[in-house]
Enzyme design. Sequence first.
Site, PDB file in Angstrom:
ATOM      1  N   ASP A 152       0.840  -1.203   0.000  1.00  0.00           N
ATOM      2  CA  ASP A 152       0.000   0.000   0.000  1.00  0.00           C
ATOM      3  C   ASP A 152       0.871   1.248   0.000  1.00  0.00           C
ATOM      4  OD1 ASP A 152      -2.086   1.780   0.200  1.00  0.00           O
ATOM      5  OD2 ASP A 152      -2.503   1.354   2.307  1.00  0.00           O
TER       6      ASP A 152
ATOM      7  N   GLU B  14      -2.332  10.650  -0.440  1.00  0.00           N
ATOM      8  CA  GLU B  14      -3.577   9.869  -0.505  1.00  0.00           C
ATOM      9  C   GLU B  14      -3.982   9.419   0.874  1.00  0.00           C
ATOM     10  OE1 GLU B  14      -5.966   6.069  -0.901  1.00  0.00           O
ATOM     11  OE2 GLU B  14      -4.085   6.503   0.161  1.00  0.00           O
TER      12      GLU B  14
END
Length: 439
Positions: free
Chosen positions: A137, A171
Amino acid sequence: MSLSVSRRLAAVTALAVTGLFAATAPAALAAPTAVTAAPTPPDIPLANVKAHLSQLSTIAANNGGNRAHGRTGYKASVDYVKAKLDAAGFTTTVQTFTSSGATGYNLIADWPGGDPNSVLMSGSHLDSVTAGAGINDNGSGSAAVLETALAVSRAGLQPTKHLRFGWWGAEELGLVGSKYYVTNLPAAEKAKISGYLNFDMIGSPNPGYFVYDDDPTIEQTFKNYYAGLGIATEIETEGDGRSDHAPFKSAGIPVGGLFSGADYTKTAAQAQKWGGTSGQAFDRCYHSSCDSLANINDTALDRNADAIAYAVWNLGAATPVPPGQSFENTADVNVPDSPAAAVTSPITVSGVAGNAPATTKVDVNIVHTYRGDLVVNLIAPDGTAYLLKNSSSSDSADNVIATYTVNASSEVANGVWKLQVKDVAAQDVGYINSWKITF
């Protein structure tokens, strides 16, 4: 990833839709009539993708253990990706923004050529959380998108569409970088983006194979790829709205993407279908310090990287929509008798540059035993309603077969348009037979 009653027989018109087409359209929409054949997509070398992940891991290790927004590891990650793209012949742009008191960076890379009014964009977030290196991630998506871009260069690809790639900052703080990019694009530039493909976590150690259920053509493209491997997919629900496709979708841009799972638990049925361990998270190291090079499933990463190239090659070769092109939906939709809620029939428009014209035409074919009962609206992608027909007790004819002209010039053309029909009086019923919108 951040936190029909009797009907009259009516002829069904064949659907002819162009735009982001390289895959069989879903049942509600017929296949396009003309598509430019795409070159054969390449096999993306897994070793290359893992080499990028190794570099991102080293960057994190040399910069406090992470690649988070505002930290030196993130800027070093941007510099690494940019250098690779510059050497491969891309035109790169670093976009800066401020979040939480720190400077953030988006990296945009454009491949020369293609229709500048029809842009296919692929992206991923490059930042990690502060807890670790963020190798799944979202090193996984970032590395696979990078290697796909480099494969475009190696192939000297000259697709119909203009190809653009993006790596987003912050993000993990709430899609900050991608929101900044979309918000600061002029409306005319947003309208040129015919599709955005998002890749956030595609190498989870206990993987699933999830496809975003947003734009139907993009969705079907990914499903076609996996069908070719004999692998069943599921609709992605765990991260919907939690990644960088969300700002694009909110702007009316068609979106899609892939996902291998985060902190939700894999079910027994999913383990039987995909392998792995039921009762465990798809990624037990989600947002943790153990999201390292050991936290990657090579098979999932390899398959998903190849799927990215498959989509870029096929969707990039799709024929842009010329001016005056029509989009049509011929799927029947029942219009229930009052007092039921309104029903809608959607059409996804893509590949149209700029806003809709002031003379947007809407052709409507509704089979109904008392047309005076019906209120008909055109719903724009942003939710704005344009009244096409109001109800009237004196309008006693049957059926609505008409062409309406709408001034939709304030609306971006690309996105999901809907024909909305509501029956406001009792006794008579019918169905939407077909409708068409022409720009």
